[in-house]
Design an enzyme around this catalytic site. Sequence first.
Site, PDB file in Angstrom:
ATOM      1  N   ALA A   1      27.629   5.283  19.299  1.00 46.95           N
ATOM      2  CA  ALA A   1      28.123   6.541  18.760  1.00 46.95           C
ATOM      3  C   ALA A   1      29.644   6.497  18.741  1.00 46.95           C
ATOM      4  CB  ALA A   1      27.661   7.705  19.620  1.00 46.95           C
ATOM      5  N   MET A   2      30.230   7.527  18.107  1.00 49.03           N
ATOM      6  CA  MET A   2      31.686   7.534  17.967  1.00 49.03           C
ATOM      7  C   MET A   2      32.210   8.953  18.123  1.00 49.03           C
ATOM      8  SD  MET A   2      34.442   5.872  17.444  1.00 49.03           S
ATOM      9  CE  MET A   2      35.979   6.773  17.521  1.00 49.03           C
TER      10      MET A   2
ATOM     11  N   GLU B   1      30.263  10.797  24.562  1.00 53.38           N
ATOM     12  CA  GLU B   1      31.107  11.116  23.390  1.00 53.38           C
ATOM     13  C   GLU B   1      31.757  12.487  23.574  1.00 53.38           C
ATOM     14  OE1 GLU B   1      31.595   8.552  21.735  1.00 53.38           O
ATOM     15  OE2 GLU B   1      29.800   7.485  22.395  1.00 53.38           O
TER      16      GLU B   1
ATOM     17  N   GLU C   1      37.123   3.524  14.437  1.00 53.45           N
ATOM     18  CA  GLU C   1      37.588   2.777  15.612  1.00 53.45           C
ATOM     19  C   GLU C   1      37.043   1.351  15.555  1.00 53.45           C
ATOM     20  OE1 GLU C   1      36.590   4.392  19.457  1.00 53.45           O
ATOM     21  OE2 GLU C   1      37.818   2.907  20.478  1.00 53.45           O
TER      22      GLU C   1
ATOM     23  N   HIS D   1      34.764  12.261  25.817  1.00 60.87           N
ATOM     24  CA  HIS D   1      35.925  11.662  25.156  1.00 60.87           C
ATOM     25  C   HIS D   1      36.851  12.730  24.564  1.00 60.87           C
ATOM     26  CE1 HIS D   1      35.806   7.349  25.296  1.00 60.87           C
ATOM     27  NE2 HIS D   1      34.673   7.205  24.648  1.00 60.87           N
TER      28      HIS D   1
HETATM   29  N1  B3K Z   1      34.658   4.586  21.095  1.00 59.48           N
HETATM   30  C1  B3K Z   1      33.445   4.122  20.465  1.00 59.48           C
HETATM   31  C2  B3K Z   1      33.340   2.655  20.351  1.00 59.48           C
HETATM   32  C3  B3K Z   1      33.959   2.110  19.145  1.00 59.48           C
HETATM   33  C4  B3K Z   1      33.612   0.649  19.021  1.00 59.48           C
HETATM   34  C5  B3K Z   1      34.355   0.013  17.926  1.00 59.48           C
HETATM   35  N2  B3K Z   1      33.984  -1.362  17.751  1.00 59.48           N
HETATM   36  C6  B3K Z   1      32.240   4.626  21.169  1.00 59.48           C
HETATM   37  C7  B3K Z   1      32.416   4.943  22.587  1.00 59.48           C
HETATM   38  O1  B3K Z   1      32.742   4.133  23.424  1.00 59.48           O
HETATM   39  O2  B3K Z   1      32.267   6.076  22.903  1.00 59.48           O
HETATM   40 ZN    ZN Z   2      33.470   5.540  24.798  1.00 62.35          ZN
END
Ligand code: B3K
Ligand code: ZN
Length: 883
Positions: free
Chosen positions: A284-285, A320, A143, A323
């Site tokens: 984190a991702m 996370e 991402e 999400h």
């Molecule tokens: N979705 C990722 C963030 C990605 C950032 C890219 N530059 C983490 C988060 O917000 O949970």
């Molecule tokens: Zn997020």
Amino acid sequence: MDIATTPTNPEGNPELADAAPSPQQPPVILREDYRPFGWLIREVSLHFDLGVTRTRVRAELAVQRNARADRADMIRLNGDSLKPVSVVVDGAAADWRMDGADLMVPLHGDSHLIVIETEIDPSANTQLMGLYASGGMLCTQCEAEGFRRITFFPDRPDVLSVYTVRMEGPKAAFPVLLCNGNKVAEGEGEDSTHWAEWHDPWPKPSYLFALVAGDLVANSKPFTTRSGREVECNIWVRPEDLARTDHALESLHRSMKWDEETFGREYDLDLYNIVAVSDFNMGAMENKGLNVFNTKYVLADPDTATDADFDAVEGVIAHEYFHNWSGNRVTCRDWFQLSLKEGFTVLRDQLFSQDMRGEAVKRIEDVRILRAAQFPEDAGPLAHPIRPDSYREISNFYTATVYNKGAEVIRMMRSMAGVDRFRAGTDLYFDRHDGEAATCEDFVKAIEDGAGIDLGQFRRWYSQAGTPRVNVSQAVEGGSLTLTLKQRVPATPGQPDKLPMPIPLRVAVHLRATGALGAEQLIVLTEAEQSFTLPLAGPDPVVSINRGFTAPVVIDRTLAREDLVFLAAYDDDPFARYEALQELAVGHLVAQARGEAPGDGESAVVGAFRAILTDTDLDDSMRGELMVLPSETYLFEVMASGDRKADPGAIHAAREGLKAAIGIGLADELDALHARTSAVALDDPAGRGARKVKTQALALIAAADPARAATLAAQQYDAADNMTDRQGALMVLCGLDCPERAERLAAFHNRYRDNALVVDKWFTLQALSLHPDVIAQVRELAQHPDFTLRNPNRVRSLHMAFAGNPQGFHDASGEGYRMVADVILALDPINPQTAARFVPSLGRWRRIEPGRAALMKAELERIAAAGNLSRDTFEQVSRSLDG
Ligand code: B3K
Ligand code: ZN
């Protein structure tokens, strides 16, 4: 460069892939230009032959014409620094060409199989986007647009595919092979290699792809979902870190349970893997079934992590995990919709932490973050709506506005709908859009339909940037009180004129004379100016407004000091108590910084602090919140109103002066507080609160009596059996000029030299310190053998911390600005995403007094003139100069 002139070259010409458009004028992408992609890619099969310096990737894409899109006889597959080794369509070499960094493949039928081979060098990937090496392991970050650095692909979130991945590599280097979904097969290969095949049944966009290969061990514990599915939960780390993973694992279980109970969301795979890596651009991702985390948000034990670190681990694990529904099951149509998943998920993690740790304290913390990080953004050249209209580099829009203001906007919907109807709205949203790439509008519509509320005007919160200001005046007539509210949304870049926003405000009317507390009600301001009549039960009314911080606005009003003192002491809304104290302190500090007559503001704040320090009904966690003085960043915002500018030097002096006055005026109370809390044991349920106020007391003592503070801090350091106390003591020592400072700093480094996260703390404590020589100290630390620009945590620990140290950064010499600009220039070629994150600190020059403003602007111009900037830094610097 004009891409149309690039010749077709079926064999792949290395020069062509390098001939990307000049990064100096990266194109502007507009939200209104969104078009569905011409092709559906229902299935993707990837094959990785893994090596740290050479990884070969073979991608098979089963593509089908998208009947909902305009017909195209070409497919654009995004790439970034890739060269195709081969491109085959339906078994024959394709007639491809490059368009800048993208691969263009002609396709004339309705469905095709495209097979592409690429080769990458993960060890050379210093940007940490795509597939990269970290401490001998391989991992990914996709991402927003990292997948295109692995293989050519329509790297946009509205292309959803089912992925099957086979990975193979040397068993000794990569004993563990992980990917999204479930492992379906594994085996041994030739030459001491092994392989694993993974299948993720849930269609996902490329940004959620992840792969990890390395020498890892797991802390595992199954979770049984409410419908009885057993989920294997693993926290994967290097063997030496295993002992510090229990808190992360327990946090994951708590998150899974909470999301079932609070939002009705259940996990949907048999496996949930989290991997900790030490080189990571952010926190984190949320990759499907395989989260990749910065070690900072996984590893925690009392010896190495503070109480705040424990909370951060729990919060990020939850974020996370949440999400999985708000982001993965329902994803974003395009990157302009980022707040759809981020704003909503931040709200979900905030509500979770409120439930785990107490609503009042968490709410105050979240508002403090909003004011320190988002309000300045909303008032500066980088202001943008939570759903932006344009960008050059999407990485620059992972902002406090999209995340934190985005959460506040959804929280307002929840306040207006009520908790149960809001839940009906989110249920409808998840039902309606499961498996889709949705928009912010889809979300608002679902809440509107599910909760049964009208959000017509509310949609302006998605399109208008800037923090609304609400002016409050009141008039008493007979048995009622009339509140007149006027709202103004300031102009922001590209948005000179604004329309009124709906602003929900929880209010109560208390009576100072009798101490009677009024009932709370919600009023919604929808007009530019509007009056509300509230019943009044007696004399001396004091209005408590924006209780719980229902709306992310600035309330402009002048309240008599005795009213603020009354609210600070008695309001039944804990946030309102905090707010009254803040108002008291802000009023005094800004007046002081402006050189206006200070009056008796200081003694009023000292008096309010005395009440807080001695209130035996307060628990220490809440006491600690009330004791936090407004940050200098927030004071800049208040001081820089209208045409008036902020003077960082004067603000710093005023704030330090107030700390000293509290320290002198309340020396006995602070000593008593420090002594009482020092006697509370580590595992006492009251221990967390005690540790918090202990160091706060020490910091106030230090402002008044440095010698005594040095002795007490050294004692606290030596007696500490946990990182919270140890770090707190060292923080205070770092600001003092005393022998204890160097001794304890050396002891700390020596004790933790092999623990990167704690060495980060060692850098941060010095970079954030109040020491008069902080600039020289940071310059020297940048030469320390432990310092490197290649590790984002380390860069943040030293330079980002320094950029957030008002005294050092805003030094009148301009040395602080120069140091930060030098870091941006040095870091940009290595890691542009992290480099660009430093620009906003310099970008605030317009709101600062002319001397410093000129120095800040000159540094931005120096960066702009350097040329060859990344897209990330170019965009931030040019917006900061033009905005
Ligand atoms: N979705 C990722 C963030 C990605 C950032 C890219 N530059 C983490 C988060 O917000 O949970
Ligand atoms: Zn997020």
